[in-house]
Design an enzyme around this catalytic site. Sequence first.
Site, mmCIF file in Angstrom:
data_model
loop_
_atom_site.group_PDB
_atom_site.id
_atom_site.type_symbol
_atom_site.label_atom_id
_atom_site.label_comp_id
_atom_site.label_asym_id
_atom_site.label_seq_id
_atom_site.Cartn_x
_atom_site.Cartn_y
_atom_site.Cartn_z
ATOM 1 N N ARG A 1 0.844 -1.188 0.000
ATOM 2 C CA ARG A 1 0.000 0.000 0.000
ATOM 3 C C ARG A 1 0.882 1.243 0.000
ATOM 4 O O ARG A 1 1.995 1.226 0.511
ATOM 5 C CB ARG A 1 -0.903 0.003 1.240
ATOM 6 C CG ARG A 1 -1.789 -1.248 1.311
ATOM 7 C CD ARG A 1 -3.010 -1.057 2.177
ATOM 8 N NE ARG A 1 -2.721 -0.647 3.545
ATOM 9 C CZ ARG A 1 -3.551 0.096 4.268
ATOM 10 N NH1 ARG A 1 -4.702 0.486 3.763
ATOM 11 N NH2 ARG A 1 -3.246 0.425 5.511
ATOM 12 N N LYS B 1 4.551 -11.388 9.575
ATOM 13 C CA LYS B 1 3.714 -11.281 8.374
ATOM 14 C C LYS B 1 3.989 -12.439 7.419
ATOM 15 O O LYS B 1 5.118 -12.664 6.992
ATOM 16 C CB LYS B 1 4.005 -9.933 7.701
ATOM 17 C CG LYS B 1 3.080 -9.614 6.561
ATOM 18 C CD LYS B 1 3.039 -8.111 6.353
ATOM 19 C CE LYS B 1 2.530 -7.731 4.999
ATOM 20 N NZ LYS B 1 2.453 -6.280 4.830
ATOM 21 N N ARG C 1 -1.220 -0.835 14.269
ATOM 22 C CA ARG C 1 -0.071 -1.481 14.921
ATOM 23 C C ARG C 1 -0.507 -2.005 16.276
ATOM 24 O O ARG C 1 -1.340 -1.409 16.947
ATOM 25 C CB ARG C 1 1.083 -0.484 15.103
ATOM 26 C CG ARG C 1 1.686 0.000 13.777
ATOM 27 C CD ARG C 1 2.450 -1.120 13.067
ATOM 28 N NE ARG C 1 2.984 -0.710 11.785
ATOM 29 C CZ ARG C 1 2.390 -0.927 10.607
ATOM 30 N NH1 ARG C 1 1.221 -1.542 10.564
ATOM 31 N NH2 ARG C 1 2.952 -0.542 9.489
HETATM 32 P P1 ATP Z 1 -0.434 -1.523 6.749
HETATM 33 O O1 ATP Z 1 -0.847 -1.896 8.132
HETATM 34 O O2 ATP Z 1 -0.611 -0.072 6.471
HETATM 35 O O3 ATP Z 1 -1.028 -2.390 5.699
HETATM 36 P P2 ATP Z 1 2.163 -2.739 6.150
HETATM 37 O O4 ATP Z 1 3.499 -2.331 6.694
HETATM 38 O O5 ATP Z 1 1.749 -4.132 6.365
HETATM 39 O O6 ATP Z 1 1.138 -1.701 6.758
HETATM 40 P P3 ATP Z 1 1.658 -3.087 3.302
HETATM 41 O O7 ATP Z 1 1.604 -2.024 2.270
HETATM 42 O O8 ATP Z 1 0.442 -3.877 3.593
HETATM 43 O O9 ATP Z 1 2.194 -2.380 4.613
HETATM 44 O O10 ATP Z 1 2.810 -4.108 2.914
HETATM 45 C C1 ATP Z 1 4.115 -3.670 2.583
HETATM 46 C C2 ATP Z 1 5.053 -3.936 3.761
HETATM 47 O O11 ATP Z 1 5.154 -5.343 4.003
HETATM 48 C C3 ATP Z 1 6.491 -3.506 3.490
HETATM 49 O O12 ATP Z 1 6.669 -2.151 3.787
HETATM 50 C C4 ATP Z 1 7.293 -4.419 4.418
HETATM 51 O O13 ATP Z 1 7.309 -3.919 5.732
HETATM 52 C C5 ATP Z 1 6.467 -5.687 4.431
HETATM 53 N N1 ATP Z 1 6.966 -6.702 3.482
HETATM 54 C C6 ATP Z 1 7.548 -6.541 2.267
HETATM 55 N N2 ATP Z 1 7.809 -7.722 1.692
HETATM 56 C C7 ATP Z 1 7.390 -8.673 2.562
HETATM 57 C C8 ATP Z 1 7.394 -10.085 2.553
HETATM 58 N N3 ATP Z 1 7.848 -10.808 1.520
HETATM 59 N N4 ATP Z 1 6.881 -10.708 3.638
HETATM 60 C C9 ATP Z 1 6.382 -10.028 4.690
HETATM 61 N N5 ATP Z 1 6.361 -8.686 4.758
HETATM 62 C C10 ATP Z 1 6.853 -8.017 3.707
#
Ligand code: ATP
Length: 325
Positions: free
Chosen positions: A121, A186, A322
Amino acid sequence: MNALTFPILRLLANGQFQSGEAMARHFGVTRATIWNALQDAETLGVRFFSVRGKGYRLPEPVNFIDAGRVLAALGTRGAEFSLDLHDQLPSTNTHLMARAATGAPHGLCVVAELQTQGRGRRGRVWQAGLGHSLTFSVLWRFDCGAGALSGLSLATGIALMRALSELGVSNAGLKWPNDVLHEHRKLAGILIELSGDMDGPSAAVIGIGLNLHLPEHLLKTIDQAATDLNRLGSHPADSSVVLGSVLRHLAMVLEQFEQQGFDSLRAEWMALHAYENRPVSLLMPDGREIEGIATGIAIDGALLVKTEAGLQRFAAGDVSLRRLS
Ligand code: ATP
């Protein structure tokens, strides 16, 4: 891209050494041609070992997608999808958004073995190398307008959770609005992009990145805790079976979403929320942080949080959730 790069990577997929000479014979080319194709792989970020007298090998076996096994895992839902498999794409969402604009059919699923510029995002990045993450996007066309699709990323999360449960993964949970976590790490992310009129019809490109096997060097580059299916299971995940299972559950969940609305999936989503009734912090677009207790979701998928100012609702838009420990 060099036309031999992926055929060579497929020969190397078992993680065993293959000599340059044997591969050159296999493809009827010179050893220099093999070397050039592997240089091309390196520029795409693919790592491999090159040992004099032994040849080349990948650091780990790579499980390439097999369309037949995907269809077998899809079962009777197979007719609802058409698969478009790519060796390499910058972003499956970007590719599918462009195709959606020129009339691509409902149910088209674009898969990339190697996605080099995966998006999250708000300009964030989804990191994945060859064999690291299942990266795909599905085009779903709706009669309703884009405004009625606010719960779609949450519904997609439910489909992912049902598939993970079928694949034997326990202790996973959803993080509002678009992530799958396993014990706060994640495991998968969802990126939905919409097009069409507010009154309908509309089209959604549903992008999913689901980690299969993240090597240590990649884990270190991700700025939050992450995990993958191989760390959670007793045997390596078969990417084709995982894809088929996710698509089958996606078809079932989206059918319910279209016929009965997100409200019919709301209780299931809340039961899967990793932060339900937990202290959380919300990062607002203007940099403010709002703290409170996550207290369910509204019928449109907005997050409800009990704060000092009372019960507040947050639409996914630009808000990031968060956990407060
Ligand atoms: P939000 O809560 O706003 O969705 P988010 O940090 O999960 O926050 P996203 O846009 O959903 O953001 O996902 C991108 C983020 O996921 C990246 O900024 C990084 O922190 C994380 N990320 C990137 N690649 C991977 C991966 N392969 N596995 C897990 N996490 C990843």
